[in-house]
Design a protein around this motif. Structure first.
Motif, PDB file in Angstrom:
ATOM      1  N   ILE A 124      40.465  35.373  -7.909  1.00 42.66           N
ATOM      2  CA  ILE A 124      40.182  34.028  -8.424  1.00 42.66           C
ATOM      3  C   ILE A 124      40.545  32.973  -7.385  1.00 42.66           C
ATOM      4  CG2 ILE A 124      41.033  32.275 -10.058  1.00 42.66           C
ATOM      5  CD1 ILE A 124      39.014  33.942 -11.434  1.00 42.66           C
ATOM      6  N   LEU A 125      41.715  33.094  -6.789  1.00 43.99           N
ATOM      7  CA  LEU A 125      42.152  32.114  -5.793  1.00 43.99           C
ATOM      8  C   LEU A 125      41.277  32.150  -4.545  1.00 43.99           C
ATOM      9  CD1 LEU A 125      46.022  32.465  -6.195  1.00 43.99           C
ATOM     10  CD2 LEU A 125      44.578  30.583  -6.987  1.00 43.99           C
ATOM     11  N   LYS A 126      40.785  33.336  -4.184  1.00 43.13           N
ATOM     12  CA  LYS A 126      39.851  33.429  -3.062  1.00 43.13           C
ATOM     13  C   LYS A 126      38.555  32.673  -3.386  1.00 43.13           C
ATOM     14  CE  LYS A 126      39.659  36.299   0.080  1.00 43.13           C
ATOM     15  NZ  LYS A 126      39.756  36.148   1.565  1.00 43.13           N
ATOM     16  N   LEU A 127      38.081  32.786  -4.615  1.00 37.79           N
ATOM     17  CA  LEU A 127      36.876  32.071  -5.020  1.00 37.79           C
ATOM     18  C   LEU A 127      37.114  30.564  -5.058  1.00 37.79           C
ATOM     19  CD1 LEU A 127      35.652  34.458  -7.868  1.00 37.79           C
ATOM     20  CD2 LEU A 127      34.613  34.165  -5.602  1.00 37.79           C
ATOM     21  N   ILE A 128      38.325  30.164  -5.432  1.00 35.85           N
ATOM     22  CA  ILE A 128      38.686  28.744  -5.392  1.00 35.85           C
ATOM     23  C   ILE A 128      38.674  28.252  -3.950  1.00 35.85           C
ATOM     24  CG2 ILE A 128      40.616  27.126  -5.715  1.00 35.85           C
ATOM     25  CD1 ILE A 128      41.292  28.702  -8.289  1.00 35.85           C
ATOM     26  N   GLU A 130      36.866  29.297  -1.634  1.00 31.82           N
ATOM     27  CA  GLU A 130      35.460  29.227  -1.217  1.00 31.82           C
ATOM     28  C   GLU A 130      34.702  28.129  -1.951  1.00 31.82           C
ATOM     29  OE1 GLU A 130      33.910  33.144  -1.851  1.00 31.82           O
ATOM     30  OE2 GLU A 130      35.246  34.065  -0.376  1.00 31.82           O
ATOM     31  N   LYS A 131      35.426  27.303  -2.722  1.00 32.21           N
ATOM     32  CA  LYS A 131      34.841  26.163  -3.448  1.00 32.21           C
ATOM     33  C   LYS A 131      33.830  26.593  -4.507  1.00 32.21           C
ATOM     34  CE  LYS A 131      36.851  23.230  -0.550  1.00 32.21           C
ATOM     35  NZ  LYS A 131      38.140  23.804  -0.225  1.00 32.21           N
ATOM     36  N   LYS A 132      34.007  27.793  -5.057  1.00 29.03           N
ATOM     37  CA  LYS A 132      33.093  28.275  -6.083  1.00 29.03           C
ATOM     38  C   LYS A 132      33.591  27.950  -7.495  1.00 29.03           C
ATOM     39  CE  LYS A 132      31.130  31.845  -3.150  1.00 29.03           C
ATOM     40  NZ  LYS A 132      30.959  33.291  -2.892  1.00 29.03           N
ATOM     41  N   VAL A 139      37.443  26.191 -18.740  1.00 32.88           N
ATOM     42  CA  VAL A 139      36.776  27.478 -18.908  1.00 32.88           C
ATOM     43  C   VAL A 139      35.464  27.308 -19.672  1.00 32.88           C
ATOM     44  CG1 VAL A 139      37.018  29.826 -19.826  1.00 32.88           C
ATOM     45  CG2 VAL A 139      38.986  28.696 -18.763  1.00 32.88           C
ATOM     46  N   THR A 140      35.365  26.264 -20.484  1.00 34.47           N
ATOM     47  CA  THR A 140      34.128  25.994 -21.222  1.00 34.47           C
ATOM     48  C   THR A 140      32.946  25.751 -20.287  1.00 34.47           C
ATOM     49  OG1 THR A 140      34.803  23.670 -21.377  1.00 34.47           O
ATOM     50  CG2 THR A 140      35.245  25.077 -23.288  1.00 34.47           C
ATOM     51  N   THR A 141      33.221  25.349 -19.044  1.00 37.36           N
ATOM     52  CA  THR A 141      32.143  25.126 -18.078  1.00 37.36           C
ATOM     53  C   THR A 141      31.722  26.425 -17.396  1.00 37.36           C
ATOM     54  OG1 THR A 141      33.612  24.708 -16.178  1.00 37.36           O
ATOM     55  CG2 THR A 141      33.081  22.832 -17.610  1.00 37.36           C
ATOM     56  N   LEU A 142      32.440  27.504 -17.669  1.00 38.83           N
ATOM     57  CA  LEU A 142      32.179  28.774 -16.993  1.00 38.83           C
ATOM     58  C   LEU A 142      31.712  29.874 -17.940  1.00 38.83           C
ATOM     59  CD1 LEU A 142      35.405  28.621 -14.806  1.00 38.83           C
ATOM     60  CD2 LEU A 142      33.078  28.574 -13.886  1.00 38.83           C
ATOM     61  N   ALA A 217      38.502  37.892 -15.601  1.00 34.57           N
ATOM     62  CA  ALA A 217      37.549  38.881 -15.089  1.00 34.57           C
ATOM     63  C   ALA A 217      36.110  38.456 -15.401  1.00 34.57           C
ATOM     64  CB  ALA A 217      37.846  40.254 -15.685  1.00 34.57           C
ATOM     65  N   LEU A 218      35.883  37.908 -16.596  1.00 32.61           N
ATOM     66  CA  LEU A 218      34.556  37.408 -16.940  1.00 32.61           C
ATOM     67  C   LEU A 218      34.169  36.216 -16.062  1.00 32.61           C
ATOM     68  CD1 LEU A 218      34.490  37.529 -20.864  1.00 32.61           C
ATOM     69  CD2 LEU A 218      33.360  39.097 -19.258  1.00 32.61           C
ATOM     70  N   ILE A 219      35.142  35.392 -15.725  1.00 30.48           N
ATOM     71  CA  ILE A 219      34.877  34.256 -14.830  1.00 30.48           C
ATOM     72  C   ILE A 219      34.474  34.752 -13.450  1.00 30.48           C
ATOM     73  CG2 ILE A 219      35.977  32.327 -13.610  1.00 30.48           C
ATOM     74  CD1 ILE A 219      37.580  31.810 -16.209  1.00 30.48           C
ATOM     75  N   ILE A 220      35.146  35.776 -12.957  1.00 31.10           N
ATOM     76  CA  ILE A 220      34.792  36.369 -11.665  1.00 31.10           C
ATOM     77  C   ILE A 220      33.348  36.865 -11.695  1.00 31.10           C
ATOM     78  CG2 ILE A 220      35.232  38.356 -10.139  1.00 31.10           C
ATOM     79  CD1 ILE A 220      38.227  37.977 -10.786  1.00 31.10           C
ATOM     80  N   GLU A 221      32.973  37.505 -12.815  1.00 33.43           N
ATOM     81  CA  GLU A 221      31.602  38.000 -12.948  1.00 33.43           C
ATOM     82  C   GLU A 221      30.599  36.846 -12.975  1.00 33.43           C
ATOM     83  OE1 GLU A 221      32.151  42.276 -15.174  1.00 33.43           O
ATOM     84  OE2 GLU A 221      31.892  40.504 -16.443  1.00 33.43           O
ATOM     85  N   LYS A 222      30.937  35.779 -13.676  1.00 30.97           N
ATOM     86  CA  LYS A 222      30.053  34.626 -13.773  1.00 30.97           C
ATOM     87  C   LYS A 222      29.845  33.977 -12.407  1.00 30.97           C
ATOM     88  CE  LYS A 222      27.915  31.027 -15.626  1.00 30.97           C
ATOM     89  NZ  LYS A 222      26.559  31.128 -16.197  1.00 30.97           N
ATOM     90  N   VAL A 223      30.925  33.763 -11.688  1.00 24.98           N
ATOM     91  CA  VAL A 223      30.864  33.049 -10.412  1.00 24.98           C
ATOM     92  C   VAL A 223      30.186  33.879  -9.325  1.00 24.98           C
ATOM     93  CG1 VAL A 223      32.287  32.075  -8.558  1.00 24.98           C
ATOM     94  CG2 VAL A 223      32.849  31.594 -10.936  1.00 24.98           C
ATOM     95  N   THR A 224      30.434  35.183  -9.321  1.00 24.93           N
ATOM     96  CA  THR A 224      29.879  36.040  -8.274  1.00 24.93           C
ATOM     97  C   THR A 224      28.526  36.634  -8.642  1.00 24.93           C
ATOM     98  OG1 THR A 224      31.000  38.036  -9.123  1.00 24.93           O
ATOM     99  CG2 THR A 224      32.199  36.676  -7.505  1.00 24.93           C
ATOM    100  N   ALA A 225      28.146  36.541  -9.905  1.00 19.90           N
ATOM    101  CA  ALA A 225      26.894  37.132 -10.405  1.00 19.90           C
ATOM    102  C   ALA A 225      26.849  38.637 -10.160  1.00 19.90           C
ATOM    103  CB  ALA A 225      25.682  36.447  -9.768  1.00 19.90           C
ATOM    104  N   THR A 226      28.015  39.264 -10.176  1.00 20.96           N
ATOM    105  CA  THR A 226      28.115  40.728 -10.076  1.00 20.96           C
ATOM    106  C   THR A 226      29.126  41.205 -11.106  1.00 20.96           C
ATOM    107  OG1 THR A 226      29.907  40.669  -8.432  1.00 20.96           O
ATOM    108  CG2 THR A 226      27.650  40.713  -7.585  1.00 20.96           C
ATOM    109  N   SER A 227      29.236  42.504 -11.262  1.00 20.98           N
ATOM    110  CA  SER A 227      30.258  43.053 -12.154  1.00 20.98           C
ATOM    111  C   SER A 227      31.637  42.834 -11.545  1.00 20.98           C
ATOM    112  CB  SER A 227      30.023  44.558 -12.354  1.00 20.98           C
ATOM    113  OG  SER A 227      30.254  45.265 -11.142  1.00 20.98           O
ATOM    114  N   TYR A 228      32.652  42.837 -12.386  1.00 20.02           N
ATOM    115  CA  TYR A 228      34.031  42.730 -11.913  1.00 20.02           C
ATOM    116  C   TYR A 228      34.325  43.851 -10.918  1.00 20.02           C
ATOM    117  CZ  TYR A 228      39.182  42.943 -12.201  1.00 20.02           C
ATOM    118  OH  TYR A 228      40.529  42.990 -11.917  1.00 20.02           O
ATOM    119  N   LYS A 229      33.827  45.041 -11.203  1.00 15.93           N
ATOM    120  CA  LYS A 229      34.054  46.193 -10.329  1.00 15.93           C
ATOM    121  C   LYS A 229      33.514  45.933  -8.927  1.00 15.93           C
ATOM    122  CE  LYS A 229      33.445  51.221 -10.228  1.00 15.93           C
ATOM    123  NZ  LYS A 229      33.083  52.400 -11.050  1.00 15.93           N
TER     124      LYS A 229
END
Length: 398
Positions: A124-128, A130-132, A139-142, A217-229
């Motif tokens: 999550i912090l890595k995505l932050i 990267e300004k994603k 969380v309502t926006t995600l 984990a769902l936020i990671i999936e939303k932001v990356t458009a991939t599975s958490y795995k």
């Protein structure tokens, strides 16, 4: 000879064209793959080389500690202590699979339980970085339909969201049929459709809650458009060379993953919560967790300013030593000394991850046979710094 050349020239030209086209396509694929995030690797750097005298002085104390706490090969797992990225002591004992009598080795991946939270928080912090997304983003926006308007990414990370623990509302028959596996998305759907109320007002206090990390984990999936795995592999595992680490997929991995056991080696069977990820369900090894710790503490891999925020204590309602940051537990003593760690427990799996950034020390213990002694390894911090865990010269607790 002349007729043969005339006959073959068009064929040769066609063959040359095809070969050139294939080469150009392959070169393009290679260039593209080399420049994708999923294929970037990071070179881990060790600190100053430790002397043999230093290593031996610590090894003897650690060995004494190990034999005292896990006599007769009772750990049934892996244990590692490192400084500057260099392993001082490691040991693997017991069975990764008791039924097949498969011996525990350095590549035996075990369920690290809630130590998974440290990795989810890091992603999550890595995505932050990267300004994603942002730390204070609602969380309502995600997540579509998310029913708690004041919950932010930060209050999920530091367990101040007020959301109820999923194991406490999904065990009711009117909420969920426990004969069915529960997924992260189904958990969110239940919170929406069943109108699961908050336990307390968001950011009014701290309460450790696995649901927070299932939502991350769902936020990671939303932001990356991939599975958490896939996301965890791309963001952390692959760049850091964590070749024995993976996110457990219940449908694909339940037959091959190393099982977990009670103290008498009776098997823990799967239950309806075993498909949930983010808060748990990462399998790893002590050596891979060392790589993770080295990467997490490397300013070239992980933004030091974000790491500093992770180490801020956020649960200060009641004065005390125990606290929680962003995906990391901590003990804050009045002397100013701080210990950073995370424990894990799921079924028979127990895990301990201790990171001492000032001393550049990593301590890891993993077991798939239930044993509370796993958590005692934090006492070894006293061998490397001014930590109030009492150890005598032989590594024996006072």
């Amino acid at each position: 000879m002349t007729s043969i050349k005339k006959t073959n020239i068009p064929q040769l030209l066609l063959l040359l064209f095809l070969l050139t086209s294939c080469k150009q396509k392959n070169d393009t694929d290679s260039i593209l793959s080399d420049n994708t995030e999923t294929n970037k690797s990071f070179v881990l750097k060790e600190g100053p080389k430790l002397s043999s005298e230093y290593i031996n002085s610590k090894k003897n104390a650690i060995n004494h500690f190990y034999n005292k706490n896990w006599p007769n090969n009772s750990l049934n797992g892996g244990f590692l202590v490192a400084k500057n990225g260099q392993i001082i002591f490691e040991k693997y004992e017991g069975y990764s699979n008791y039924k097949t009598k498969s011996e525990m080795t350095s590549s035996s991946a075990l369920h690290i339980a809630s130590v998974s939270k440290v990795m989810t928080a890091t992603a999550i912090l890595k995505l932050i970085d990267e300004k994603k997304l942002t730390l204070d983003q609602k969380v309502t926006t995600l997540l579509k339909g998310f029913p708690y308007p004041d919950v932010t990414v930060k209050t999920l990370l530091n367990h101040r969201s007020g959301i109820r623990n999923y194991s406490y509302f999904t065990d009711k028959k009117e909420i969920w049929d426990r004969h069915k596996m529960l997924s992260n998305q189904e958990m969110l759907n239940l919170m929406i459709s069943k109108k699961i109320n908050l336990e307390f007002r968001t950011d009014s206090r701290f309460s450790y809650c696995n649901t927070n990390y299932a939502m991350l984990a769902l936020i990671i999936e939303k932001v990356t458009a991939t599975s958490y795995k896939e996301a965890m592999k791309n963001i952390i595992f692959k760049p850091l060379g964590m070749t024995d680490t993976y996110v457990f997929d219940f449908d694909k991995d339940k037959q091959t993953a190393n099982p977990s056991y009670r103290g008498n080696f009776s098997l823990y069977y799967w239950d309806y919560l075993d498909a949930i990820y983010g808060d748990k369900n990462i399998y790893s090894t002590p050596r891979d967790l060392l790589k993770f710790d080295m990467g997490r503490n490397d300013p070239n891999f992980f933004n030091p300013k974000l790491l500093q925020q992770a180490f801020i204590p956020y649960s200060n309602e009641h004065k005390g030593q125990n606290n929680y940051g962003l995906g990391i537990r901590m003990i804050n003593w009045e002397t100013g000394q701080n210990l950073y760690f995370h424990n894990g427990w799921w079924h028979g799996n127990t895990s301990a991850y201790i990171t001492l950034p000032e001393e550049k020390v990593t301590i890891i213990a993993l077991s798939n046979k239930f044993n509370r002694m796993t958590y005692k390894v934090r006492n070894l911090a006293a061998l490397f710094g001014d930590y109030p865990f009492k150890l005598d010269d032989n590594g024996k607790e006072e």
